[in-house]
Design a protein around this motif. Structure first.
Motif, mmCIF file in Angstrom:
data_model
loop_
_atom_site.group_PDB
_atom_site.id
_atom_site.type_symbol
_atom_site.label_atom_id
_atom_site.label_comp_id
_atom_site.label_asym_id
_atom_site.label_seq_id
_atom_site.Cartn_x
_atom_site.Cartn_y
_atom_site.Cartn_z
ATOM 1 N N GLY A 91 0.847 -1.184 0.000
ATOM 2 C CA GLY A 91 0.000 0.000 0.000
ATOM 3 C C GLY A 91 0.882 1.234 0.000
ATOM 4 O O GLY A 91 2.065 1.169 0.378
ATOM 5 N N SER A 92 0.297 2.361 -0.430
ATOM 6 C CA SER A 92 1.113 3.585 -0.361
ATOM 7 C C SER A 92 1.318 3.997 1.090
ATOM 8 O O SER A 92 2.278 4.685 1.414
ATOM 9 C CB SER A 92 0.532 4.716 -1.206
ATOM 10 N N ASP A 93 0.442 3.543 1.988
ATOM 11 C CA ASP A 93 0.647 3.790 3.424
ATOM 12 C C ASP A 93 2.053 3.383 3.857
ATOM 13 O O ASP A 93 2.719 4.099 4.596
ATOM 14 C CB ASP A 93 -0.314 2.929 4.262
ATOM 15 N N LEU A 96 4.576 5.903 2.587
ATOM 16 C CA LEU A 96 4.519 7.176 3.328
ATOM 17 C C LEU A 96 5.235 7.012 4.673
ATOM 18 O O LEU A 96 5.994 7.890 5.111
ATOM 19 C CB LEU A 96 3.063 7.596 3.548
ATOM 20 N N PHE A 117 -4.839 14.173 4.546
ATOM 21 C CA PHE A 117 -4.947 12.749 4.867
ATOM 22 C C PHE A 117 -4.219 12.462 6.192
ATOM 23 O O PHE A 117 -3.067 12.841 6.376
ATOM 24 C CB PHE A 117 -4.336 11.957 3.716
ATOM 25 N N ALA A 160 -1.557 15.570 -0.173
ATOM 26 C CA ALA A 160 -2.414 14.639 -0.928
ATOM 27 C C ALA A 160 -3.047 15.451 -2.047
ATOM 28 O O ALA A 160 -3.696 16.453 -1.807
ATOM 29 C CB ALA A 160 -3.505 14.063 -0.026
ATOM 30 N N ASN A 164 -7.844 13.601 0.313
ATOM 31 C CA ASN A 164 -8.896 12.853 1.000
ATOM 32 C C ASN A 164 -8.963 13.430 2.416
ATOM 33 O O ASN A 164 -7.920 13.506 3.061
ATOM 34 C CB ASN A 164 -8.496 11.376 1.027
ATOM 35 N N ASP A 191 1.241 12.823 -2.753
ATOM 36 C CA ASP A 191 0.458 11.590 -2.614
ATOM 37 C C ASP A 191 -0.684 11.664 -3.618
ATOM 38 O O ASP A 191 -1.655 12.392 -3.430
ATOM 39 C CB ASP A 191 -0.044 11.514 -1.163
ATOM 40 N N ALA A 193 -2.876 9.325 -4.704
ATOM 41 C CA ALA A 193 -3.648 8.079 -4.622
ATOM 42 C C ALA A 193 -4.870 8.088 -5.553
ATOM 43 O O ALA A 193 -5.301 7.034 -6.016
ATOM 44 C CB ALA A 193 -4.105 7.836 -3.175
ATOM 45 N N TYR A 194 -5.400 9.280 -5.824
ATOM 46 C CA TYR A 194 -6.634 9.360 -6.640
ATOM 47 C C TYR A 194 -6.370 9.930 -8.026
ATOM 48 O O TYR A 194 -7.301 10.341 -8.716
ATOM 49 C CB TYR A 194 -7.679 10.212 -5.898
ATOM 50 N N THR A 221 -1.183 4.304 -5.756
ATOM 51 C CA THR A 221 -1.741 3.096 -5.151
ATOM 52 C C THR A 221 -2.536 2.250 -6.142
ATOM 53 O O THR A 221 -3.063 2.780 -7.130
ATOM 54 C CB THR A 221 -2.658 3.476 -3.962
ATOM 55 N N SER A 223 -4.985 0.609 -4.724
ATOM 56 C CA SER A 223 -6.169 0.390 -3.879
ATOM 57 C C SER A 223 -7.423 1.085 -4.399
ATOM 58 O O SER A 223 -8.523 0.757 -3.962
ATOM 59 C CB SER A 223 -5.918 0.931 -2.471
ATOM 60 N N LYS A 224 -7.253 2.066 -5.259
ATOM 61 C CA LYS A 224 -8.414 2.881 -5.644
ATOM 62 C C LYS A 224 -8.921 2.445 -7.008
ATOM 63 O O LYS A 224 -9.644 1.471 -7.092
ATOM 64 C CB LYS A 224 -8.047 4.368 -5.567
ATOM 65 N N ARG A 232 -2.995 -4.815 -0.733
ATOM 66 C CA ARG A 232 -2.007 -3.866 -0.211
ATOM 67 C C ARG A 232 -0.868 -3.679 -1.213
ATOM 68 O O ARG A 232 0.154 -4.369 -1.162
ATOM 69 C CB ARG A 232 -1.443 -4.321 1.162
ATOM 70 N N LEU A 233 -1.057 -2.774 -2.130
ATOM 71 C CA LEU A 233 -0.044 -2.549 -3.153
ATOM 72 C C LEU A 233 -0.003 -1.072 -3.535
ATOM 73 O O LEU A 233 -1.017 -0.490 -3.928
ATOM 74 C CB LEU A 233 -0.379 -3.408 -4.391
#
Ligand code: PLP
Length: 370
Positions: A91-93, A96, A117, A160, A164, A191, A193-194, A221, A223-224, A232-233
């Motif tokens: 995950g990008s988590d 980060l 975020f 972000a 988010n 970030d 992610a979207y 990510t 994930s979206k 988790r990637l």
């Protein structure tokens, strides 16, 4: 912190952390629910990614390729990037947190924006560093406000883009201006992610900035829009010295074999991504219009979710709306911990889920009228 004698004490900062509260996924006593609380895609992953995941079943006894080479090469080909500057993570988590681990420590400061975020705050505190929060303008990050938070202790800025839970974004010119105002030893983490969902000419995820500077990293990510949240990637595109640093501190097998296989297949199915983006664009616009017609203020979003603001009247507040929706199996996200005590965040869902939320909120807001 010394801690009690005879009891291990965590490092300073750790106990200041409020553990991240994920979106709820069920309602007691409700069989069928619509989970619209974590910005997952309603269309799921590409069937090719699911197949690749299953096909990996025969290789579960073996460690994965610790370098995630096939995935980094596929990402490089897809986005026109150098594979050696890509680092993959759970995950990008994870990425980060690795960036915070590598670049922050006690006495350092790291900046993020008011409604940014929350993982940034947690990652900063976990390293004993000090979070510094920049005010936003119209629920949007503000380059000048972020810059005015920079001191000689600042080591990183986390942005972000889009953000988010607001769904707002900074145009690339503003991101460039932010970067230009930073000392070169301050890391700018973009970030994105979207990013795949954004359909604006003035938006860029930041690839060019990473390619041409030593102090910018972009995280992404699966994930979206790719629909692989459970695997988790995530990945980061980095300047070479930062990729080197992350590769030194990450777990040697931080990305699993099934995740690598599914990620490669997901990237190959860009038709699925386009379908998901088109679905999102259509329903994001529809939902924003319908909610506005119900009298709710909606923060303009370029992501796959919307932030809905409720009236101050007690019976009409977000908390009551949340309970009303949950009783109908519709799970949205409370966002009080993001500085929005009277708002709910809704992920764009299937047509059925979207229509059910609009109908239910219409009933909720209509109660007691007439
Ligand atoms: C802005 C932002 N960044 C990063 C993430 C983390 O995504 P993941 O760890 O699943 O890649 C999320 C997830 O909600 C997010 O909203």
């Amino acid at each position: 912190m010394t801690g009690d004698a005879g009891r291990p004490a965590p490092r300073p900062g750790i106990l200041d952390i409020q553990a991240y509260v994920p979106g709820e996924s069920g309602v007691p006593g409700k069989g069928r629910v619509f989970k619209l609380s974590s910005n997952e895609t309603p269309l799921g992953p590409s069937p090719a990614a699911v197949k690749a995941y299953h096909n990996h079943a025969g290789a579960l006894a073996l460690y994965p390729d610790g370098g995630a080479t096939a995935l980094r090469e596929a990402l490089g080909a897809q986005y026109g990037l150098k594979a050696e500057r890509i680092v993959c993570g759970a995950g990008s988590d994870e990425l980060l947190n690795l960036l915070a681990a590598a670049y922050l420590g006690p006495g350092d400061e790291a900046v993020y924006s008011e409604h940014g975020f929350l993982v940034y705050r947690l990652a900063i505190l976990a390293r004993g560093a000090t979070p510094v929060v920049a005010p936003e303008t119209n629920e949007t990050a503000n380059a000048d406000a972020l810059l005015s938070c920079v001191s000689d202790r600042t080591r990183a800025i986390f942005l972000a883009n889009p953000n988010n839970p607001t769904g707002t974004f900074l145009p690339i010119d503003e991101v460039r201006r932010l970067h230009a105002g930073l000392p070169r030893n301050v890391l700018l983490v973009l970030d994105a992610a979207y990013a795949e969902y954004v359909r604006r000419n003035d938006y860029e995820a930041g690839i060019e900035l990473v390619a041409t500077n030593d102090n910018v990293v972009m995280t992404r990510t699966f994930s979206k829009v790719y629909g692989l949240a459970s695997l988790r990637l995530g990945w980061a595109y980095c300047p070479a010295p930062i990729a080197d640093v992350l590769n030194r501190i990450r777990g040697p097998f931080n990305v699993s074999g099934p995740a690598i296989a599914a990620g490669v297949a997901a990237l190959e199915d860009q038709a699925h991504v386009e379908t998901s983006v088109a679905h999102n664009a259509k329903w994001l616009e529809w939902l924003a219009k319908e909610f506005a017609a119900l009298g709710l203020r909606v923060t303009p979003s370029v992501g796959n979710f919307l932030l809905l603001h409720f009236a101050e009247e007690k019976a009409k507040r977000a908390e009551a709306a949340d309970a009303f929706l949950k009783a109908r199996g519709l799970i949205l996200r409370r966002v009080g911990n993001y500085g929005f005590p009277n708002a709910l965040r809704m992920s764009v869902g299937t047509e059925e889920a979207n229509r059910l939320v609009v109908q239910a909120l219409g009933e909720f807001l209509g109660q007691g009228r007439g």
